[in-house]
Design a protein around this motif. Structure first.
Motif, short mmCIF file in Angstrom:
data_model
loop_
_atom_site.label_atom_id
_atom_site.label_comp_id
_atom_site.label_asym_id
_atom_site.label_seq_id
_atom_site.Cartn_x
_atom_site.Cartn_y
_atom_site.Cartn_z
N GLU A 116 -16.13 5.83 3.75
CA GLU A 116 -15.44 5.36 4.95
C GLU A 116 -15.43 6.47 5.99
O GLU A 116 -15.93 7.57 5.74
CB GLU A 116 -14.01 4.94 4.61
CG GLU A 116 -13.18 6.09 4.04
CD GLU A 116 -11.74 5.70 3.73
OE1 GLU A 116 -11.20 4.79 4.36
OE2 GLU A 116 -11.16 6.35 2.83
N LEU A 117 -14.82 6.20 7.13
CA LEU A 117 -14.69 7.22 8.17
C LEU A 117 -13.39 7.98 7.95
O LEU A 117 -12.56 7.58 7.13
CB LEU A 117 -14.71 6.57 9.55
CG LEU A 117 -15.87 5.63 9.86
CD1 LEU A 117 -15.81 5.17 11.32
CD2 LEU A 117 -17.21 6.31 9.60
N GLY A 118 -13.16 9.00 8.73
CA GLY A 118 -11.94 9.79 8.59
C GLY A 118 -10.68 8.93 8.70
O GLY A 118 -9.69 9.19 8.03
N GLY A 119 -10.70 7.93 9.55
CA GLY A 119 -9.51 7.09 9.74
C GLY A 119 -9.82 5.62 9.90
O GLY A 119 -9.04 4.88 10.52
N MET A 120 -10.92 5.15 9.34
CA MET A 120 -11.33 3.75 9.49
C MET A 120 -12.28 3.33 8.38
O MET A 120 -12.98 4.18 7.82
CB MET A 120 -12.13 3.56 10.81
CG MET A 120 -11.29 3.47 12.04
SD MET A 120 -12.21 4.08 13.45
CE MET A 120 -11.10 5.38 13.93
N ASN A 121 -12.34 2.04 8.11
CA ASN A 121 -13.33 1.50 7.17
C ASN A 121 -14.60 1.11 7.93
O ASN A 121 -14.59 0.96 9.15
CB ASN A 121 -12.77 0.26 6.46
CG ASN A 121 -11.64 0.60 5.50
OD1 ASN A 121 -10.54 0.08 5.62
ND2 ASN A 121 -11.91 1.46 4.53
N TYR A 139 -6.33 13.55 5.07
CA TYR A 139 -6.64 13.75 6.49
C TYR A 139 -6.88 15.23 6.76
O TYR A 139 -7.75 15.59 7.55
CB TYR A 139 -5.52 13.14 7.36
CG TYR A 139 -5.45 11.64 7.14
CD1 TYR A 139 -6.12 10.77 7.99
CD2 TYR A 139 -4.80 11.10 6.03
CE1 TYR A 139 -6.12 9.40 7.75
CE2 TYR A 139 -4.80 9.75 5.77
CZ TYR A 139 -5.46 8.90 6.63
OH TYR A 139 -5.48 7.54 6.39
N CYS A 199 -13.36 -0.31 11.46
CA CYS A 199 -12.10 -1.01 11.73
C CYS A 199 -10.92 -0.33 11.08
O CYS A 199 -11.04 0.30 10.03
CB CYS A 199 -12.20 -2.47 11.31
SG CYS A 199 -12.65 -2.72 9.60
N GLY A 200 -9.78 -0.47 11.74
CA GLY A 200 -8.53 0.11 11.25
C GLY A 200 -7.42 -0.28 12.21
O GLY A 200 -7.70 -0.77 13.31
N THR A 201 -6.19 -0.06 11.82
CA THR A 201 -5.07 -0.47 12.67
C THR A 201 -5.12 0.19 14.04
O THR A 201 -5.00 -0.46 15.07
CB THR A 201 -3.74 -0.12 11.97
OG1 THR A 201 -3.70 -0.84 10.76
CG2 THR A 201 -2.54 -0.48 12.83
N GLY A 215 -8.30 -0.91 3.59
CA GLY A 215 -7.82 -1.22 4.93
C GLY A 215 -7.35 -2.66 5.06
O GLY A 215 -8.00 -3.59 4.56
N ILE A 216 -6.26 -2.82 5.76
CA ILE A 216 -5.71 -4.16 5.98
C ILE A 216 -6.46 -4.86 7.11
O ILE A 216 -6.68 -6.06 7.08
CB ILE A 216 -4.18 -4.04 6.23
CG1 ILE A 216 -3.53 -3.52 4.94
CG2 ILE A 216 -3.57 -5.38 6.66
CD1 ILE A 216 -2.22 -2.82 5.13
N THR A 217 -6.94 -4.07 8.07
CA THR A 217 -7.76 -4.66 9.15
C THR A 217 -9.06 -5.19 8.54
O THR A 217 -9.47 -6.32 8.83
CB THR A 217 -8.09 -3.59 10.22
OG1 THR A 217 -6.89 -2.88 10.52
CG2 THR A 217 -8.66 -4.21 11.46
N ARG A 218 -9.68 -4.37 7.71
CA ARG A 218 -10.94 -4.79 7.08
C ARG A 218 -10.73 -6.05 6.26
O ARG A 218 -11.50 -7.01 6.37
CB ARG A 218 -11.45 -3.65 6.19
CG ARG A 218 -12.70 -4.03 5.44
CD ARG A 218 -13.25 -2.87 4.64
NE ARG A 218 -12.54 -2.64 3.40
CZ ARG A 218 -13.08 -2.04 2.33
NH1 ARG A 218 -14.34 -1.61 2.38
NH2 ARG A 218 -12.39 -1.85 1.24
N ARG A 267 0.84 -1.21 0.00
CA ARG A 267 0.00 0.00 0.00
C ARG A 267 0.87 1.25 0.00
O ARG A 267 0.54 2.24 -0.66
CB ARG A 267 -0.94 -0.02 1.21
CG ARG A 267 -1.96 1.09 1.17
CD ARG A 267 -3.04 0.93 2.22
NE ARG A 267 -2.51 1.11 3.56
CZ ARG A 267 -3.20 0.85 4.67
NH1 ARG A 267 -4.44 0.38 4.60
NH2 ARG A 267 -2.66 1.05 5.86
N LEU A 315 -9.51 4.17 1.37
CA LEU A 315 -8.28 3.44 1.69
C LEU A 315 -8.61 1.96 1.84
O LEU A 315 -9.56 1.60 2.55
CB LEU A 315 -7.67 3.97 2.99
CG LEU A 315 -6.25 3.50 3.21
CD1 LEU A 315 -5.28 4.27 2.32
CD2 LEU A 315 -5.84 3.64 4.67
#
Ligand code: PLP
Ligand code: COI
Length: 368
Positions: free
Chosen positions: A243-248, A212, A311-313, A269-272, A105, A267
């Motif tokens: 998505e959210l500002g810093g999460m899926n 951001y 979700c997000g890191t 997301g790897i968590t997603r 990424r 983005l």
């Protein structure tokens, strides 16, 4: 853009920090790390020029960067970053999660921002370097980690608008507890109807500071409405959830189907991706497709959507309790201890902390 081939693999010179924090001071910080408040004793630095490629890889005492005021990152925001965590396992070893995915990424973000590509090997080695020297900063209490922040900036001084010929790559590290002060307590999110975070053909899929920056004003609006994150819609039709500002965002249907927005301006997301894989492993049907705001509203109202989470890191997995916007509020069902949200969260964190087998080979050891 230029690749790292000419200098690969990089050799890192270590300059130890003579003024490293005393053990007691570090332990106090680690006992209540919060998120992004404290930084470890060292940082990684690698330089790049058009002529020389990547060079001068170093592990240095953590400290200010000296940049010319004309450095183009300050003016044109040619910048990218990543977020990835190091987890202490019970036997004292330190691991990270899917670093190849972050490296890929990072390379995609670099390509979009006309920055040079750092090889995945050098990216992962830079994480190992900082964790080895600052291993004492990896917190060991429940649900804590060392958050690693690799980033790349344009350091060349000039005011013309073009891709810089001089770039710096750095990694800093920060002990982390819960991203939200309430831990896994469900969060409320605010629907931004006046602002977009990314446009068609823009930089939405890249992890770059400008996205951001664009989210900060709507994020302030969210805070003003008692919400901790902001939800963006697509900027073309303002109909589909992004998505959210810093999460899926992920929606769970009554029949067990899991749905998450597909869009080329969010983005990846790897968590997603990991959560969806774990759900698919359990036999859940997983759909990546466009999801309208209306689908969310009517689905929650009719009871077809039974859980919604982010979700997000940094945040890991957090239930979304409520979506609020001008003149409306959609309250999601409470994610109880038996919810899919919390059970997938537990499965993911069990893998990350080495409490359960890692069937997909997602973990990489950093301290050896
Ligand atoms: N979307 C945005 C805008 C993010 O900043 C993040 C966090 O990194 C994510 C999604 C989730 O990505 P990941 O799970 O890879 O951390
Ligand atoms: C992360 O989750 O790593 C991010 O970069 C998101 C940021 C809001 C902290």
């Amino acid at each position: 853009m230029t690749t790292a081939a000419d200098t690969y693999p990089l050799h890192f010179e270590l300059t130890p920090n003579d003024a490293a924090r005393a053990d007691a001071e570090r332990e106090t910080m680690l006992s209540d790390p919060g998120f992004g408040k404290y930084f470890t004793d060292h940082m990684v630095s690698i330089e790049w020029t058009t002529e020389g490629g990547w060079h001068d890889a170093a592990v240095l005492p953590y400290g200010p960067l000296t940049l010319d005021p004309a450095a183009s990152v300050f003016h044109y925001a040619q910048e990218i970053f990543e977020g990835i965590k190091a987890y202490a396992h019970e036997d004292g070893s330190v691991w990270t999660f899917r670093p190849e995915a972050n490296a890929r990424r990072f390379a995609r973000s670099a390509a979009r921002l006309a920055l040079p590509e750092l090889s995945a090997e050098d990216f992962i080695e830079s994480l190992k370097q900082i964790v080895r020297v600052d291993k004492g900063w990896v917190p060991t209490s429940d649900e804590t980690s060392l958050y690693l922040r690799p980033f790349m900036i344009a350091t060349e001084s000039f005011l013309g608008v073009r891709a810089a010929h001089k770039v710096g790559y750095y990694v800093i590290a920060s002990p982390a507890g819960a991203y939200f002060t309430g831990g896994v307590t469900p969060v409320s999110i605010w629907l931004s109807e006046n602002f977009s975070r990314a446009g068609k053909g823009g930089t939405g899929a890249a992890k770059t500071g400008g996205n951001y920056a664009a989210s900060l004003l709507p994020q302030e609006e969210a805070y003003a409405h008692g919400c901790s994150q902001v939800l963006f819609l697509d900027s073309v039709d303002t109909t589909y959830i992004e998505e959210l500002g810093g999460m899926n965002v992920v929606l769970v249907y009554k029949d067990g189907t899991i749905v998450t927005p597909e869009s080329d301006s969010i983005l990846e997301g790897i968590t997603r991706d990991s959560i969806l894989q774990l759900a698919a492993d359990r036999g859940h049907k997983v759909e990546r497709r466009r999801v309208s705001l209306d689908e969310w509203k009517t689905g929650v109202e009719s009871g077809d959507i039974v859980e919604v989470f982010a979700c997000g890191t940094a945040a890991v997995v957090v239930p979304i309790a409520e979506l609020k916007g001008e003149g409306f509020s959609i309250v999601s069902p409470v994610a109880g201890p038996d919810s899919l949200t919390l059970s997938l969260r537990a499965e993911l964190t069990d893998i990350q902390y080495g409490r359960r087998a890692d069937p997909h080979g997602w973990l990489t050891r950093l301290d050896a």
